[in-house]
Design a protein around this motif. Structure first.
Motif, short mmCIF file in Angstrom:
data_model
loop_
_atom_site.label_atom_id
_atom_site.label_comp_id
_atom_site.label_asym_id
_atom_site.label_seq_id
_atom_site.Cartn_x
_atom_site.Cartn_y
_atom_site.Cartn_z
N ILE A 7 2.31 32.00 30.74
CA ILE A 7 2.69 30.88 31.26
C ILE A 7 2.89 31.01 32.88
N ALA A 8 3.56 32.05 33.43
CA ALA A 8 3.62 32.50 35.03
C ALA A 8 2.15 32.40 35.63
N THR A 9 1.16 33.23 34.81
CA THR A 9 -0.11 33.13 35.22
C THR A 9 -0.75 31.98 35.40
N TYR A 10 -0.70 31.23 34.50
CA TYR A 10 -1.15 29.87 34.44
C TYR A 10 -0.65 29.03 35.53
N LEU A 11 0.64 29.09 35.70
CA LEU A 11 1.24 28.07 36.61
C LEU A 11 0.85 28.67 38.06
N SER A 12 0.89 29.96 38.20
CA SER A 12 0.43 30.53 39.72
C SER A 12 -0.74 30.03 40.42
N THR A 13 -1.83 29.60 39.39
CA THR A 13 -3.01 29.07 40.15
C THR A 13 -3.04 27.45 39.96
N HIS A 14 -1.84 26.71 39.48
CA HIS A 14 -2.02 25.25 39.36
C HIS A 14 -1.62 24.57 40.62
N ASP A 15 -2.53 23.63 41.10
CA ASP A 15 -2.43 22.97 42.21
C ASP A 15 -1.03 22.08 42.68
N LYS A 16 -0.30 21.76 41.41
CA LYS A 16 0.96 21.07 41.80
C LYS A 16 2.05 22.09 41.90
N ILE A 17 1.89 23.29 41.74
CA ILE A 17 2.91 24.28 41.86
C ILE A 17 2.78 24.89 43.15
N GLU A 18 3.88 24.97 43.95
CA GLU A 18 3.86 25.53 45.46
C GLU A 18 4.04 27.13 45.18
N LYS A 19 4.76 27.47 44.16
CA LYS A 19 5.35 28.93 44.22
C LYS A 19 5.73 29.19 42.58
N VAL A 20 5.59 30.40 42.11
CA VAL A 20 6.06 30.79 40.71
C VAL A 20 6.89 32.21 41.06
N ALA B 178 11.14 15.40 32.95
CA ALA B 178 11.31 14.39 32.34
C ALA B 178 9.92 14.22 31.42
N LYS B 179 8.77 14.51 31.84
CA LYS B 179 7.67 14.18 31.11
C LYS B 179 7.36 15.30 29.89
N LEU B 180 7.84 16.37 30.03
CA LEU B 180 7.81 17.38 29.06
C LEU B 180 8.11 16.97 27.91
N THR B 181 7.48 17.69 26.78
CA THR B 181 7.74 16.98 25.55
C THR B 181 8.56 18.02 24.58
N ILE B 182 7.72 19.38 24.66
CA ILE B 182 8.24 20.66 23.85
C ILE B 182 9.47 20.92 24.63
N PHE B 183 8.95 21.53 25.83
CA PHE B 183 10.29 21.97 26.69
C PHE B 183 11.29 20.93 26.89
N LYS B 184 12.56 21.08 26.64
CA LYS B 184 13.56 20.26 26.91
C LYS B 184 14.47 20.57 27.98
N HIS B 185 14.88 19.35 28.87
CA HIS B 185 15.66 19.70 30.14
C HIS B 185 17.25 19.73 29.65
N ALA B 186 17.56 21.01 29.73
CA ALA B 186 18.87 21.51 29.34
C ALA B 186 19.39 22.82 29.88
N ASP C 19 1.75 21.34 27.00
CA ASP C 19 2.86 20.47 27.50
C ASP C 19 2.92 20.48 29.04
N LEU C 20 3.03 21.74 29.61
CA LEU C 20 3.16 21.89 31.02
C LEU C 20 1.88 21.18 31.63
N ALA C 21 0.76 21.45 31.13
CA ALA C 21 -0.44 20.79 31.93
C ALA C 21 -0.10 19.39 31.91
N GLN C 22 0.00 18.76 30.65
CA GLN C 22 0.25 16.99 30.79
C GLN C 22 1.43 16.43 31.74
N ALA C 23 2.46 17.39 31.70
CA ALA C 23 3.59 16.86 32.65
C ALA C 23 3.32 17.18 33.94
N LEU C 24 2.55 18.05 34.28
CA LEU C 24 2.14 18.15 35.88
C LEU C 24 1.11 17.23 36.16
N ASP C 25 0.15 17.04 35.36
CA ASP C 25 -0.74 15.83 35.56
C ASP C 25 -0.15 14.51 35.74
#
Ligand code: PLP
Length: 377
Positions: free
Chosen positions: A265-278, A320-328, A371-377
Motif C-alpha cells: 500500500i505504501a508503494t502504491y500510494l507513494s506514486t499516486h497523484d492525489k498524495i503529497e507524501k507517504v 469518508a469515501k473508503l468502504t473497507i477501511f473504517k474511520h476510527a 478501496d483506496l483507489a476509488q476513495a482517492l478518485d
C-alpha cells in the motif's frame, strides 16, 4: 519443553504455560476468582489475591517475556497504565524527561497535565537526529523516552545510539515498541532499560481488549515494577488476559501479513497523484530508512501515514469515501482503519491537517488497494 531458543511462532502458542494446570487443559481455564484459599498454617498456596497475581495474567506475562526475549514482562490494564508505571518508578520531583516531538499524544498529556505538578519538566525533540537528543540532555535528565516508529509520522530513532547516550549520562532509556512489536525490534537487546507495548494493538489484534506491557531485563527494575503493579492495581482482568493469551497465538501470522500489506500500500500510494507524501519507514525515500533497516531487519510495520493533497476537507472526504477501511481510532487489529490524526490529538495537536494515518489489517491486499483507489478518485 519450550525454551527461549524456539521460534517466535512456537513461543507465541506454547510459551507461558503454567505447570500448575493439573487437569492438563490444552486451553487454560479463566481464573475469575479474586481470592485464593490459604494453607492451614495461613501461608499462600500459589496465589493470594488477583490484584497481586493471577494464573491468566502470569501466563500472558511469561509468554510476552519469551517473545520479547526479556527476563520479565509486567502486564497493565492499558498501554497508558504501563507508561504511567514506568514514569512512576523512574521519575522524581524536579527531574527532566526527553520525549519525541512526534509521539503518541497520551504520553505527552500525562507529562503535561499530571507530572508538571511534581515539577517534572520535559522537552520534545526530533529523535530522528541523535545529536538533537544529546544536546537536550540536562544534569536533571532522568529518562529518555523513545517511540520508534513514532505515532503518527513514523519517525525512526536510532535506539542503540540513544541508549548509549543514556548509559554515558546515567539516564534511564525506554522505548514504546507498540508499532514495531518484538517481531521487528527488540529495544532491550539494543540497550534500553524498558520496552513498553500497548497490547491493545498488535498483541490483541482484534480491537476488543485494552492492555499494556512493560518488558525489562534488570532485576531491580522488575521488582519495582512488580511492586507498583500490585500496589497501584491497574491490572488487566483474568478474562482480558485469557483473550490476550489466545490472540498472541496468531500474532506472528497476523503481523507478517499486515506488514506485507502495508509495504504494498505504501508503494502504491507513494506514486499516486492525489498524495503529497507517504510516511513509511520501509520506503527508501524515508529519511531514516537505513536505520530502520538496521534495527527492524524483519520488516517495517503495518502503520503508515499520508498527506492528502489539499487540506482538512480533502482528508475527511478521503476517509469518508473508503468502504473497507473504517474511520476510527486505534490500530493493530485484523481490520484496516484510517484516522484524521489531528482531530484525535486533543489539546496538543501535532499532525498536519491533511494527515491521515492508515492502520493496515489482514484483508486481501488487492481489495484494500481498490478501496483506496476509488476513495482517492
Ligand atoms: N503508545 C502508542 C504508540 C499508542 O498508539 C497508544 C494508543 O494508541 C498507546 C501507547 C496507549 O495505549 P492504550 O490505548 O492501550 O492505553
Amino acid at each position: 519443553m519450550i525454551t527461549p531458543e524456539h521460534h517466535v511462532q512456537t513461543l507465541a502458542i506454547h510459551a507461558g504455560r503454567l505447570n500448575n494446570e493439573k487437569l492438563g487443559d490444552i486451553v487454560q481455564p479463566i481464573h475469575v476468582t479474586t481470592t485464593f484459599e490459604r494453607n492451614p498454617d495461613g501461608s499462600l498456596k500459589d496465589y493470594g489475591y488477583t490484584r497481586s497475581a493471577n494464573p491468566n495474567r502470569q501466563t500472558v506475562e511469561n509468554k510476552i517475556a519469551a517473545i520479547e526475549g526479556a527476563a520479565t514482562a509486567v502486564a497493565f490494564s492499558s498501554g497508558m497504565a504501563a507508561i504511567a508505571a514506568i514514569f512512576e518508578i523512574v521519575l522524581e520531583p524536579d527531574c527532566h524527561v526527553i520525549i519525541p516531538d512526534d509521539c503518541y499524544h497520551g504520553t505527552r498529556t500525562l507529562l503535561e497535565n499530571f507530572l508538571k505538578r511534581w515539577k517534572v519538566s520535559y522537552d520534545q525533540v526530533d529523535m530522528a537526529v541523535v545529536a538533537t537528543v544529546e544536546k537536550s540532555i540536562k544534569p536533571s535528565t532522568r529518562l529518555i523516552w523513545m517511540e520508534t516508529p513514532s505515532n503518527p509520522q513514523l519517525k525512526i530513532a536510532d535506539i542503540q545510539a540513544i541508549t548509549q547516550l543514556g548509559k554515558k549520562n546515567n539516564i534511564y532509556t525506554a522505548c514504546d515498541n507498540t508499532f514495531a512489536t518484538p517481531l521487528l525490534q527488540k529495544p532491550l537487546d539494543l540497550g534500553a532499560d524498558f520496552s513498553m507495548h500497548s497490547s491493545t494493538k498488535f498483541f490483541s489484534g482484534h480491537s476488543d481488549i485494552l492492555g499494556g506491557i512493560v518488558c525489562v531485563n534488570r532485576a531491580d527494575v522488575a521488582t519495582q515494577l512488580r511492586g507498583y503493579q500490585g500496589a497501584a492495581g491497574a491490572v488487566p482482568a483474568p478474562f482480558d488476559c485469557w483473550l490476550l493469551n489466545r490472540s498472541l497465538a496468531t500474532f506472528p501470522l497476523r503481523f507478517v501479513r499486515q506488514c506485507n500489506n502495508a509495504m504494498v500500500i505504501a508503494t502504491y500510494l507513494s506514486t499516486h497523484d492525489k498524495i503529497e507524501k507517504v510516511f513509511y519507514p520501509g520506503l527508501t525515500t524515508h529519511s531514516n530508512h537505513a536505520i530502520a533497516k538496521k534495527q527492524m531487519p524483519n520488516g517495517f510495520g503495518s502503520i503508515l501515514s499520508v498527506l492528502i493533497k489539499g487540506g482538512r476537507e480533502e482528508a475527511f472526504a478521503f476517509a469518508a469515501k473508503l468502504t473497507i477501511f473504517k474511520h476510527a481510532t486505534s490500530l493493530g487489529g485484523v481490520e484496516s482503519l484510517v484516522e484524521h490524526r489531528r482531530s484525535a490529538e486533543g489539546n496538543y495537536p501535532i499532525s498536519p491537517d491533511n494527515l491521515v494515518r492508515i492502520a493496515v489489517g489482514i484483508e486481501y491486499v488487492d481489495d484494500l488497494i481498490q478501496d483506496l483507489a476509488q476513495a482517492l478518485d
